[in-house]
Design a protein around this motif. Structure first.
Motif, PDB file in Angstrom:
ATOM      1  N   SER A 196      -1.697  16.160  32.508  1.00  0.00           N
ATOM      2  CA  SER A 196      -1.729  15.215  33.620  1.00  0.00           C
ATOM      3  C   SER A 196      -2.058  15.847  34.947  1.00  0.00           C
ATOM      4  O   SER A 196      -2.373  15.172  35.914  1.00  0.00           O
ATOM      5  CB  SER A 196      -0.370  14.500  33.727  1.00  0.00           C
TER       6      SER A 196
ATOM      7  N   LEU B 278      -0.911   3.698  26.539  1.00  0.00           N
ATOM      8  CA  LEU B 278      -0.421   4.597  25.494  1.00  0.00           C
ATOM      9  C   LEU B 278      -1.545   5.483  24.963  1.00  0.00           C
ATOM     10  O   LEU B 278      -1.298   6.624  24.549  1.00  0.00           O
ATOM     11  CB  LEU B 278       0.204   3.788  24.354  1.00  0.00           C
TER      12      LEU B 278
ATOM     13  N   ARG C  65      -4.013   6.751  26.718  1.00  0.00           N
ATOM     14  CA  ARG C  65      -4.153   7.850  27.676  1.00  0.00           C
ATOM     15  C   ARG C  65      -3.032   8.877  27.464  1.00  0.00           C
ATOM     16  O   ARG C  65      -3.266  10.081  27.433  1.00  0.00           O
ATOM     17  CB  ARG C  65      -4.111   7.290  29.108  1.00  0.00           C
ATOM     18  N   GLN C  66      -1.791   8.378  27.303  1.00  0.00           N
ATOM     19  CA  GLN C  66      -0.670   9.289  27.070  1.00  0.00           C
ATOM     20  C   GLN C  66      -0.860  10.070  25.769  1.00  0.00           C
ATOM     21  O   GLN C  66      -0.545  11.258  25.687  1.00  0.00           O
ATOM     22  CB  GLN C  66       0.640   8.504  27.009  1.00  0.00           C
ATOM     23  N   SER C  67      -1.377   9.374  24.738  1.00  0.00           N
ATOM     24  CA  SER C  67      -1.577  10.024  23.444  1.00  0.00           C
ATOM     25  C   SER C  67      -2.602  11.144  23.559  1.00  0.00           C
ATOM     26  O   SER C  67      -2.408  12.244  23.027  1.00  0.00           O
ATOM     27  CB  SER C  67      -2.048   8.986  22.412  1.00  0.00           C
TER      28      SER C  67
ATOM     29  N   ASP D 259      -3.424  12.818  26.285  1.00  0.00           N
ATOM     30  CA  ASP D 259      -2.839  13.897  27.086  1.00  0.00           C
ATOM     31  C   ASP D 259      -1.865  14.731  26.265  1.00  0.00           C
ATOM     32  O   ASP D 259      -1.836  15.958  26.361  1.00  0.00           O
ATOM     33  CB  ASP D 259      -2.117  13.325  28.311  1.00  0.00           C
ATOM     34  N   SER D 260      -1.059  14.051  25.440  1.00  0.00           N
ATOM     35  CA  SER D 260      -0.078  14.787  24.632  1.00  0.00           C
ATOM     36  C   SER D 260      -0.768  15.638  23.578  1.00  0.00           C
ATOM     37  O   SER D 260      -0.333  16.753  23.277  1.00  0.00           O
ATOM     38  CB  SER D 260       0.905  13.808  23.965  1.00  0.00           C
TER      39      SER D 260
ATOM     40  N   ILE E  74       4.325   9.098  20.744  1.00  0.00           N
ATOM     41  CA  ILE E  74       3.411   8.306  21.577  1.00  0.00           C
ATOM     42  C   ILE E  74       2.365   7.624  20.710  1.00  0.00           C
ATOM     43  O   ILE E  74       2.045   6.443  20.900  1.00  0.00           O
ATOM     44  CB  ILE E  74       2.747   9.201  22.640  1.00  0.00           C
TER      45      ILE E  74
END
Length: 603
Positions: free
Chosen positions: A5, A201, A203-205, A207-208, A249
């Motif tokens: 991020s 979610l 985007r979060q996935s 990034d993770s 995620i």
């Protein structure tokens, strides 16, 4: 570990929170508009033919089944088969054209991102991890390849089919069509509502997953350290936590998509069931033919399947929006180090002289701590300037500023009397060669690594440079000589061998300014002897600046500059500093405390 991020902080411009970000892809698709246009023609062709199958169903029921006519049945079946063959041909061209464009566009995006990354200022990489950047170049572009080459085509096809089928529904029976259309708002609401959640979610996935890649990359890069300290169990545990975080995620994202798809299916087929009840009643009452009902059911199912496909593809498009956003963030980052509009070209008329004039510099990641403060220092042409001082005193920062990886907040750095900001960075760096403490070797053969100093050099020139660097003998003992693969970061060579490869590279570049980050400090005595001989050859008739860790190697330098906490403490030769500079005396004493003063001077 660097979180994915962090990139957001470097680029506040990218704040689009909807699928509009996908329009950023148009500039990459535009060069292939002919192929895209052909694919659209194939798409319209196949969609139109698919809609005519409903007419075949009407003939099949009303004239084949109802009239018990074998010839009419055969005509209807033949019509459907011909249409099916034409649809398959059109689908082939559509799929091939769209998929090839997807492959090409993803390759272009990957190339554009990499080409942009290699031009960015080094401070950008202080705050953004290489693992996340690599994830964007590989994982995100691969995702876009799938979206452009498949999902986007499916979305367009489904939208076209949905509109066409609705038109045919109106043409067949208005009353039943209104029943079907009444369900559309109930389909669109969950698509819009859950689609927003899926995108966040997604985007979060991504990034993770970038964090997972970064963590694994660090552990693999430092595997000897991990095993040396017996930290395998802890690394497994920490990596497991990163994987579980990514899984959680991803599970949430899949759950939202599943709710979206299943909800749409229930709503759509409930509407179809209601329509069948009304339509079936009309057939029984004789106000509608069975063929019309059959055709209507066919078109209604097409609408339903198209909406279901769109709802599913929306999830993929949300992921594509997340991937596009991450890639656009990088492409919109502006390098802090750029060439002037009108640049000065370094030439032979400029003296190979370097000056730091009242320079003050803070690293962007440490804005409150000056790395250099009001520094004024000169390296004269053809002379050796040595930089000494405790760790963190600011020695390496001089190299960073001289190569213009950063610009000072105050003062100026000059080459040949010209401010380095007046040169194009690439042309300025062409005048210099750096031999670092830990040389950077690439996963390629010896020829490639030495020729990195001068891509146009012949094999004979490469070999000559290796001989001057005292590297030829050990190179010839490698399994394939100069064509031997050195492994990642040159792991197949010893420290001294890697240093001599780096020195050969610098010799081949033939620079005006030589920057040495004490190349012998981490070597054994025999390796140091060979490397020092190579350095003597490299330093001949060049302006040389040395960061000295072993003071014994620079006692005969023309000038020694002593640094402490970013400030220049004293300047002089070895004898002068031994008599005037307490810090230099202390550094010498700490390093040679096992020798007496006479031995130090004589050495």
């Amino acid at each position: 570990m660097q979180s994915a991020s962090n990139l957001e902080s470097d680029n506040p411009q990218v704040t689009k929170k909807n699928l509009g970000i996908l329009f950023e892809l148009l500039k990459f698709i535009k060069p292939y508009r002919v192929k895209v246009g052909a694919a659209l023609v194939a798409l319209i062709f196949t969609a139109s033919l698919t809609l005519t199958v409903g007419h075949g169903v009407r003939i099949l029921i009303d004239q084949g089944f109802a009239q018990q006519s074998t010839s009419e049945l055969g005509s209807a079946i033949g019509f459907i088969l011909i249409v099916t063959v034409l649809i398959s041909i059109g689908t082939f061209f559509r799929f091939y054209l769209v998929s090839s464009v997807g492959e090409r566009v993803s390759a272009d995006i990957r190339l554009a991102v990499f080409n942009h990354i290699v031009t960015l200022h080094p401070s950008y990489f202080e705050t953004n991890g290489s693992g996340d950047i690599m994830s964007r170049i590989t994982t995100d572009t691969t995702l876009l390849q799938s979206i452009i080459g498949s999902s986007f085509s499916m979305a367009m096809r489904s939208a076209l089919m949905c509109v066409g089928a609705i038109i045919m529904l109106f043409a067949t029976n208005i009353k039943l069509t209104l029943i079907v259309l009444a369900s559309v708002p109930f389909v669109l609401v969950p698509i819009l509502f859950y689609g927003r959640r899926v995108r966040a979610l997604s985007r979060q996935s991504q990034d993770s997953m970038a964090d997972v890649g970064s963590y694994a990359g660090e552990a693999i890069e430092h595997i000897k350290t991990v095993q040396s300290y017996s930290r395998e169990a802890e690394e497994k545990s920490h990596f497991s936590q990163e994987v579980e975080k990514a899984y959680d995620i991803g599970r949430k994202r899949v759950k939202q998509r599943a709710i979206l798809i299943s909800g749409v299916i229930v709503i759509v087929f409930s509407a179809i069931s209601g329509m069948l009840w009304v339509g079936g009643s009309d057939v029984i009452n004789g106000t509608m033919s069975a063929g019309d009902l059959g055709a209507f059911v066919f078109y209604a199912i097409m609408v339903a399947s198209s909406l279901a496909t769109i709802s599913e593809v929306m999830g993929e498009l949300q992921r594509a929006a997340g991937a596009t956003e991450r890639l656009v963030e990088i492409l919109q980052v502006k390098s802090a180090i750029v060439a002037p509009n009108v640049s000065t070209r370094p030439s032979s008329t400029l003296t190979a002289e370097v000056s730091f004039n009242d320079v003050t510099f803070h690293y962007p990641s440490r804005p409150d701590t000056p790395a250099l403060e009001q520094l004024t220092l000169q390296a004269e042409e053809g002379k050796v300037l040595a930089l000494v001082g405790p760790s963190g005193a600011g020695k390496s920062t001089l190299f960073e500023l001289l190569q213009r990886f950063y610009d000072p907040q105050q003062g100026a750095v000059t080459y040949g009397g010209v401010d380095v900001r007046n040169f194009a960075p690439s042309e300025l760096r062409e005048q210099m060669a750096l031999v670092p403490q830990q040389p950077a070797l690439f996963s390629n053969d010896v020829f490639y690594n030495i020729r990195y100093g001068n891509p146009d050099a012949t094999d004979e020139q490469v070999i000559e440079a290796a001989k001057k660097a005292h590297a030829h003998d050990f190179i010839m003992k490698l399994p394939e000589g100069y064509q031997s693969f050195l492994g990642e970061r040159g792991v197949r060579l010893s420290g001294g061998q890697r240093q001599r490869i780096a020195i050969a590279r610098a010799i081949l570049k033939d620079p005006s300014i030589l920057l040495l980050d004490e190349a012998t400090s981490a070597l054994d005595s025999e390796s140091e002897h060979h490397v020092q001989q190579a350095l003597d050859e490299l330093m001949r008739n060049r302006t040389t600046i040395i960061i000295a860790h072993r003071l014994s190697t620079i006692q005969h330098a023309d000038k020694i500059a002593v640094f402490d906490h970013g400030k220049l403490v004293d300047v002089g030769n070895h004898q002068q500093l031994m008599g005037s500079c307490e810090l230099y005396q202390r550094l010498v004493e700490l390093q040679f405390k096992h020798l007496n003063g006479e031995q130090i001077v004589a050495s």
